[in-house]
Structures are given as structure tokens and as C-alpha cells.
Motif scaffolding. Sequence first.
Motif, PDB file in Angstrom:
ATOM      1  N   ARG A 153      26.209  42.727  40.683  1.00 18.25           N
ATOM      2  CA  ARG A 153      27.445  42.555  39.901  1.00 18.25           C
ATOM      3  C   ARG A 153      27.213  42.783  38.410  1.00 18.25           C
ATOM      4  O   ARG A 153      27.657  42.008  37.580  1.00 18.25           O
ATOM      5  N   THR A 160      37.435  41.456  31.602  1.00 20.53           N
ATOM      6  CA  THR A 160      37.047  40.400  30.664  1.00 20.53           C
ATOM      7  C   THR A 160      35.588  40.528  30.243  1.00 20.53           C
ATOM      8  O   THR A 160      35.265  40.440  29.052  1.00 20.53           O
ATOM      9  N   ALA A 161      34.695  40.741  31.204  1.00 23.20           N
ATOM     10  CA  ALA A 161      33.265  40.835  30.895  1.00 23.20           C
ATOM     11  C   ALA A 161      32.951  42.071  30.062  1.00 23.20           C
ATOM     12  O   ALA A 161      32.149  42.009  29.123  1.00 23.20           O
ATOM     13  N   THR A 204      27.145  40.551  33.464  1.00 18.55           N
ATOM     14  CA  THR A 204      27.402  40.369  34.894  1.00 18.55           C
ATOM     15  C   THR A 204      28.750  39.700  35.081  1.00 18.55           C
ATOM     16  O   THR A 204      29.296  39.093  34.159  1.00 18.55           O
ATOM     17  N   VAL A 205      29.270  39.826  36.284  1.00 15.86           N
ATOM     18  CA  VAL A 205      30.511  39.148  36.658  1.00 15.86           C
ATOM     19  C   VAL A 205      30.251  38.303  37.893  1.00 15.86           C
ATOM     20  O   VAL A 205      29.322  38.570  38.658  1.00 15.86           O
ATOM     21  N   SER A 206      31.080  37.286  38.070  1.00 13.05           N
ATOM     22  CA  SER A 206      30.891  36.417  39.231  1.00 13.05           C
ATOM     23  C   SER A 206      31.531  36.986  40.494  1.00 13.05           C
ATOM     24  O   SER A 206      31.127  36.633  41.604  1.00 13.05           O
ATOM     25  N   ALA A 207      32.527  37.877  40.308  1.00 14.36           N
ATOM     26  CA  ALA A 207      33.218  38.444  41.474  1.00 14.36           C
ATOM     27  C   ALA A 207      33.693  39.855  41.160  1.00 14.36           C
ATOM     28  O   ALA A 207      33.905  40.207  39.997  1.00 14.36           O
ATOM     29  N   ASP A 208      33.887  40.643  42.194  1.00 13.93           N
ATOM     30  CA  ASP A 208      34.375  42.009  42.054  1.00 13.93           C
ATOM     31  C   ASP A 208      35.902  41.999  41.958  1.00 13.93           C
ATOM     32  O   ASP A 208      36.599  42.350  42.907  1.00 13.93           O
ATOM     33  N   THR A 209      36.403  41.577  40.816  1.00 18.83           N
ATOM     34  CA  THR A 209      37.849  41.587  40.578  1.00 18.83           C
ATOM     35  C   THR A 209      38.133  42.385  39.315  1.00 18.83           C
ATOM     36  O   THR A 209      37.300  42.456  38.404  1.00 18.83           O
ATOM     37  N   GLU A 246      40.144  41.626  36.946  1.00 18.74           N
ATOM     38  CA  GLU A 246      40.157  40.710  35.800  1.00 18.74           C
ATOM     39  C   GLU A 246      38.745  40.394  35.314  1.00 18.74           C
ATOM     40  O   GLU A 246      38.480  40.403  34.106  1.00 18.74           O
ATOM     41  N   ASP A 247      37.834  40.096  36.233  1.00 20.26           N
ATOM     42  CA  ASP A 247      36.457  39.782  35.834  1.00 20.26           C
ATOM     43  C   ASP A 247      35.785  40.974  35.156  1.00 20.26           C
ATOM     44  O   ASP A 247      35.090  40.817  34.147  1.00 20.26           O
TER      45      ASP A 247
END
Length: 122
Positions: A87, A22-23, A11-16, A18-19
Motif C-alpha cells: 500500500r 489524502t496521503a 503508505t495508506v491503510s486501505a485501497d480507497t 479517499e485514502d
Amino acid sequence: MKVRGIRGATTVSADTSEDIFTATKELIEEIIRLNDIEVDDVASVLLTLTPDLSAAFPARAVRSLPGWQWVPLMCAQEIGVPDALPRSIRVLLHVNTDKKQEELVHAYLGEAVQLRPDLAKD
């Protein structure tokens, strides 16, 4: 040798961008580590994102790994099931291997551990 599927999710913390990058990279690297995968043994990779993620293609992270630019990659959107884990990035690697199904190690990271607690490793 057989083609086997290895699953994973994170999962990611935000819809970016970069996220997502990285994830996805962390997830793929963990699956590689857990299963001692050689890139030449990978037939293809399917990556999916939940409908709330659209900032980037997760395949970009996979292609950034040495040798992985030649592996066929496909990105798709998960179906929008009510109350599904938000996410989320999921992956299915198709790998040529002599290992049995029960010898494969699937990787569930972050909040995605709740998707398959029976398969998540400490």
C-alpha cells in the motif's frame, strides 16, 4: 540552474480513493514545504503505486493544488517485488533549482519511513 529529483513515499491503510488522495496530497505538500518549491519550478512529477493500490490515480491529488494543474504528471505501477512494503505511494519530482543534491530534502511518511530511514525526517 539544474533539474534535480526529489523523492518521497507514503503508505495508506486501505485501497480507497479517499485514502490515496489524502496521503498523496499530504506527501506532496510536505515535499513542497521542506524544499520551498514554487510550482513554476517543477518540470514534472512521476507517481507510482504498489500493485495492491488501484482505487484512484494519485495525480488527481496533485492537480488539486493551486497552480499544479499545468504540471506534467504521470502515474505508474511499481513492480511487484515479493515482501515489498504494501500500500505504498512513491513520488519523484523533477525540479529546476540552484540547490545542490545534498541540500534537497526527501520526504518519507507513514510506514514508508522504513524505505529510507537515512532520509526520513523526524
